[in-house]
Design an enzyme around this catalytic site. Structure first.
Site, PDB file in Angstrom:
ATOM      1  N   ASP A  97      -6.348  -3.529  -7.642  1.00 17.17           N
ATOM      2  CA  ASP A  97      -6.921  -4.170  -6.474  1.00 17.17           C
ATOM      3  C   ASP A  97      -7.061  -5.660  -6.735  1.00 17.17           C
ATOM      4  OD1 ASP A  97      -8.256  -3.092  -3.824  1.00 17.17           O
ATOM      5  OD2 ASP A  97      -9.323  -4.887  -4.440  1.00 17.17           O
ATOM      6  N   TYR A 140     -14.004 -12.775  -0.126  1.00 16.81           N
ATOM      7  CA  TYR A 140     -14.798 -11.613  -0.556  1.00 16.81           C
ATOM      8  C   TYR A 140     -15.972 -12.036  -1.440  1.00 16.81           C
ATOM      9  CZ  TYR A 140     -11.280  -8.528   1.379  1.00 16.81           C
ATOM     10  OH  TYR A 140     -10.449  -7.857   2.243  1.00 16.81           O
ATOM     11  N   ARG A 151      -3.892   6.455   0.614  1.00 18.59           N
ATOM     12  CA  ARG A 151      -4.479   7.676   1.193  1.00 18.59           C
ATOM     13  C   ARG A 151      -3.585   8.423   2.179  1.00 18.59           C
ATOM     14  NH1 ARG A 151      -9.968   4.646   2.644  1.00 18.59           N
ATOM     15  NH2 ARG A 151      -8.382   3.037   2.723  1.00 18.59           N
ATOM     16  N   ARG A 209       0.821  -1.220   0.000  1.00 23.97           N
ATOM     17  CA  ARG A 209       0.000   0.000   0.000  1.00 23.97           C
ATOM     18  C   ARG A 209       0.852   1.266   0.000  1.00 23.97           C
ATOM     19  NH1 ARG A 209      -5.460  -1.007   1.917  1.00 23.97           N
ATOM     20  NH2 ARG A 209      -6.086  -2.566   0.419  1.00 23.97           N
TER      21      ARG A 209
HETATM   22  O1  CP3 Z   1       0.196  -1.850  -2.403  1.00 23.51           O
HETATM   23  C1  CP3 Z   1      -0.086  -0.985  -3.254  1.00 23.51           C
HETATM   24  O2  CP3 Z   1       0.298   0.195  -3.140  1.00 23.51           O
HETATM   25  C2  CP3 Z   1      -0.836  -1.386  -4.524  1.00 23.51           C
HETATM   26  C3  CP3 Z   1      -2.257  -1.261  -4.534  1.00 23.51           C
HETATM   27  C4  CP3 Z   1      -3.197  -2.211  -3.828  1.00 23.51           C
HETATM   28  C5  CP3 Z   1      -4.494  -1.811  -3.433  1.00 23.51           C
HETATM   29  N1  CP3 Z   1      -5.177  -2.898  -2.992  1.00 23.51           N
HETATM   30  C6  CP3 Z   1      -4.997  -0.440  -3.555  1.00 23.51           C
HETATM   31  C7  CP3 Z   1      -6.174  -0.067  -2.782  1.00 23.51           C
HETATM   32  C8  CP3 Z   1      -3.086  -3.564  -3.517  1.00 23.51           C
HETATM   33  C9  CP3 Z   1      -1.883  -4.477  -3.667  1.00 23.51           C
HETATM   34  C10 CP3 Z   1      -4.352  -3.996  -3.010  1.00 23.51           C
HETATM   35  C11 CP3 Z   1      -4.657  -5.374  -2.628  1.00 23.51           C
HETATM   36  C12 CP3 Z   1      -5.833  -5.666  -1.811  1.00 23.51           C
HETATM   37  N2  CP3 Z   1      -7.108  -5.162  -1.947  1.00 23.51           N
HETATM   38  C13 CP3 Z   1      -5.872  -6.637  -0.794  1.00 23.51           C
HETATM   39  C14 CP3 Z   1      -4.709  -7.509  -0.381  1.00 23.51           C
HETATM   40  C15 CP3 Z   1      -3.707  -6.755   0.381  1.00 23.51           C
HETATM   41  C16 CP3 Z   1      -4.102  -6.386   1.752  1.00 23.51           C
HETATM   42  O3  CP3 Z   1      -4.160  -5.184   2.044  1.00 23.51           O
HETATM   43  O4  CP3 Z   1      -4.335  -7.305   2.542  1.00 23.51           O
HETATM   44  C17 CP3 Z   1      -7.183  -6.662  -0.266  1.00 23.51           C
HETATM   45  C18 CP3 Z   1      -7.667  -7.526   0.874  1.00 23.51           C
HETATM   46  C19 CP3 Z   1      -7.958  -5.750  -1.016  1.00 23.51           C
HETATM   47  C20 CP3 Z   1      -9.421  -5.453  -0.892  1.00 23.51           C
HETATM   48  C21 CP3 Z   1      -9.613  -4.040  -0.585  1.00 23.51           C
HETATM   49  N3  CP3 Z   1      -9.531  -3.033  -1.518  1.00 23.51           N
HETATM   50  C22 CP3 Z   1      -9.792  -3.445   0.682  1.00 23.51           C
HETATM   51  C23 CP3 Z   1      -9.936  -4.202   1.983  1.00 23.51           C
HETATM   52  C24 CP3 Z   1      -9.817  -2.042   0.496  1.00 23.51           C
HETATM   53  C25 CP3 Z   1      -9.851  -0.987   1.544  1.00 23.51           C
HETATM   54  C26 CP3 Z   1     -11.149  -0.310   1.670  1.00 23.51           C
HETATM   55  C27 CP3 Z   1     -10.983   0.910   2.558  1.00 23.51           C
HETATM   56  O5  CP3 Z   1     -11.824   1.790   2.403  1.00 23.51           O
HETATM   57  O6  CP3 Z   1     -10.031   0.990   3.339  1.00 23.51           O
HETATM   58  C28 CP3 Z   1      -9.645  -1.818  -0.889  1.00 23.51           C
HETATM   59  C29 CP3 Z   1      -9.580  -0.514  -1.566  1.00 23.51           C
HETATM   60  C30 CP3 Z   1      -8.204  -0.045  -1.890  1.00 23.51           C
HETATM   61  N4  CP3 Z   1      -7.329  -0.785  -2.628  1.00 23.51           N
HETATM   62  C31 CP3 Z   1      -7.609   1.195  -1.549  1.00 23.51           C
HETATM   63  C32 CP3 Z   1      -6.339   1.198  -2.113  1.00 23.51           C
HETATM   64  C33 CP3 Z   1      -5.320   2.311  -2.082  1.00 23.51           C
HETATM   65  C34 CP3 Z   1      -8.260   2.330  -0.791  1.00 23.51           C
HETATM   66  C35 CP3 Z   1      -9.278   2.930  -1.707  1.00 23.51           C
HETATM   67  C36 CP3 Z   1      -9.464   4.396  -1.542  1.00 23.51           C
HETATM   68  O7  CP3 Z   1      -8.640   5.175  -2.043  1.00 23.51           O
HETATM   69  O8  CP3 Z   1     -10.475   4.732  -0.923  1.00 23.51           O
END
Ligand code: CP3
Length: 353
Positions: free
Chosen positions: A78, A155, A32, A28
Site C-alpha cells: 500500500d 492522507y 477483493r 488493483r
Molecule cells: O494494484 C495492486 O494490485 C497493488 C496493490 C495496491 C493496494 N493499494 C492494495 C490495497 C496498490 C498499488 C495500492 C495503492 C494505494 N493505496 C493508493 C493509490 C492507488 C489508488 O487506488 O489510487 C491509495 C490512494 C491507497 C490508500 C488505500 N489503501 C485506500 C484508499 C484503500 C481502500 C480502502 C477500502 O476499504 O476500500 C486501501 C486499502 C487497500 N490497498 C486494499 C487493497 C487491495 C483493500 C484492502 C482490503 O482488502 O480490505
C-alpha cells in the site's frame, strides 16, 4: 541467479520498442473482486497483516496472474506503508478505509518527521519484493510503487480519506512553508523507498498521484508537479522505467512528459489519441479505460478495449508502440473476474502485430 525474463512486452513498451502485442496490467489487479484474495485475507485476519507478511503478499500478488494473461505483476502493498513507518500509526476501519492515529497537523508535527529506515521499519516491503521476484521466476516483470509526495501528504494531514481535502489545502494555503517542508521530506522518502524496492528486485516503478487532480492548476504546479519532477530527475533507477500515474493529470501532460519519467499513466477523462498527440513520443503512455466499463457485458468490454487501443494508435501516427494498456484507475470489489478476463484477452487479440 536471476532468471531471464520470459515476457518483456511491458518493459519494451515502456522503452517504446516494438512488441508482438500491447502489454496489459491493471491497477488493483490483486484485490477483493477475486474470491481467492478474500480467502487469503480471511486467513491473514486483516489487510495489514497480509501486506506485512512477505509470503502472503507474494501469494496475493500472483493470484491474478494465475487467472489472466497479464504482462506484469505489481507488488501487493500500500502507498501508506511509508507514513506508517514515519510513526503515524496506520490502521483500517472496515468500510471506512485507511486512517492514521497520529495525523500531521502543524509545522511542529512536520519538523519531527524523518525518512524511515528502508532496512528497518520497511524491511517487510523489500522482503516481499524479493520473495515475489523469486516466485515469479521470470514469467513477467515486477512493478514496485509509491504514493506521490502530495498524495501521501493528503492522507497524512487529513488523517485518512477525505471528500474535500480541507485540512491539507488549508495547510498549503496558510502555511506553504510547512507544506513544502512536508512535501520535501515525503519526496526524500519516496526516492529512498523506490530505490530500495528496485535494489530488492522491482523491475519497473510507479508513482501514484491519486489526488493531484483535486488541486487547482496553480496549486498543482506548486504542490505536486515539482516533486514528481524531482523524483524523475533524482531517482537512481538503473534500467527500471518510472511511470508517473495521476488522476486528473490531463492538463499537465506536456510537463509530465518532459519530467524525465519513462511513462505517464492517465485516467479516462482524456482520449488516448489526444494524450499521444500532446506527448509526441517523448514517453510511453499507460491507460486508460474507465474502470466502470467493466460493468458492461463482456462483448461491450471488448468493444471499449478496441476503441482505446485504436485511439492510442490514431494519435501515435498509426503505431501501437509505446502503449501499456491499463485502466484509468483501480478495479473495484464488485467487478466480475470474467469481464476482466475478456479485457485482457481482447487487448492481446486486437493488438497482435
Ligand atoms: O494494484 C495492486 O494490485 C497493488 C496493490 C495496491 C493496494 N493499494 C492494495 C490495497 C496498490 C498499488 C495500492 C495503492 C494505494 N493505496 C493508493 C493509490 C492507488 C489508488 O487506488 O489510487 C491509495 C490512494 C491507497 C490508500 C488505500 N489503501 C485506500 C484508499 C484503500 C481502500 C480502502 C477500502 O476499504 O476500500 C486501501 C486499502 C487497500 N490497498 C486494499 C487493497 C487491495 C483493500 C484492502 C482490503 O482488502 O480490505
Amino acid at each position: 541467479m536471476t532468471p531471464t525474463l520470459k515476457n518483456d512486452r511491458f518493459l519494451r513498451a515502456l522503452r517504446r520498442e516494438p512488441v508482438d502485442a500491447t502489454p496489459v496490467w491493471l491497477m488493483r489487479q490483486a484485490g477483493r473482486y477475486l474470491p481467492e484474495y478474500r480467502a487469503t485475507r480471511a486467513k491473514a485476519g486483516s489487510f495489514l497483516a497480509m501486506a506485512k507478511n512477505p509470503d502472503l503478499a507474494c501469494e496475493v500478488t500472483l493470484q491474478p496472474l494465475a487467472r489472466f494473461d497479464l504482462d506484469a505483476a505489481i507488488l501487493f502493498s500500500d502507498i501508506l506503508t511509508v507514513p506508517d513507518a514515519m510513526g503515524l500509526g496506520l490502521y483500517f476501519v472496515e468500510g471506512e478505509g485507511p486512517k492514521f492515529e497520529r495525523p500531521v497537523r502543524s509545522a511542529a508535527d512536520i519538523a519531527k518527521l524523518a525518512v524511515p529506515d528502508m532496512a528497518g521499519e520497511l524491511r517487510y516491503v523489500m522482503d516481499a519484493v524479493s520473495v515475489i521476484r523469486r516466485e515469479l521466476d521470470g514469467r513477467v516483470p515486477l512493478i514496485g510503487f509509491s504514493g506521490s509526495p502530495w498524495t501521501l501528504a493528503c492522507y497524512m494531514v487529513e488523517g485518512g480519506g477525505s471528500d474535500n481535502f480541507s485540512k491539507v489545502k488549508r495547510l498549503a494555503l496558510d502555511d506553504p512553508k510547512a507544506m513544502h517542508a512536508l512535501l520535501s521530506i515525503n519526496t526524500d522518502a519516496v526516492i529512498a523507498y523506490l530505490r530500495a524496492q528496485r535494489e530488492a528486485g522491482a523491475q519497473a516503478l510507479q508513482v501514484f498521484d491519486t489526488w493531484g487532480g483535486v488541486l487547482s492548476p496553480s496549486m498543482y504546479r506548486e504542490f505536486s508537479l515539482p516533486y514528481l519532477t524531482r523524483i524523475a530527475r533524482e531517482l537512481d533507477r538503473g534500467d527500471a522505467p518510472l511511470i508517473l500515474f495521476g488522476k486528473g493529470n490531463a492538463p499537465y501532460l506536456e510537463d509530465l512528459a518532459a519530467s524525465g519519467a519513462e511513462g505517464v499513466g492517465v485516467d479516462w477523462l482524456i482520449e488516448l489519441d489526444e494524450a499521444a498527440r500532446r506527448t509526441r513520443g517523448q514517453v510511453a503512455l499507460q491507460g486508460n479505460l474507465d474502470p466502470a466499463m467493466l460493468y458492461g457485458s463482456p462483448d461491450s468490454v471488448r468493444a471499449r478495449v478496441r476503441e482505446a487501443l485504436d485511439s492510442y494508435a490514431k494519435g501515435n501516427g498509426g503505431s501501437r508502440e509505446g502503449h501499456v494498456f491499463n485502466l484509468g484507475h483501480g478495479l473495484s470489489p464488485d467487478m466480475d473476474p470474467a469481464h476482466v478476463g475478456a479485457l485482457v484477452d481482447e487487448v492481446h487479440k486486437h493488438s497482435a502485430r
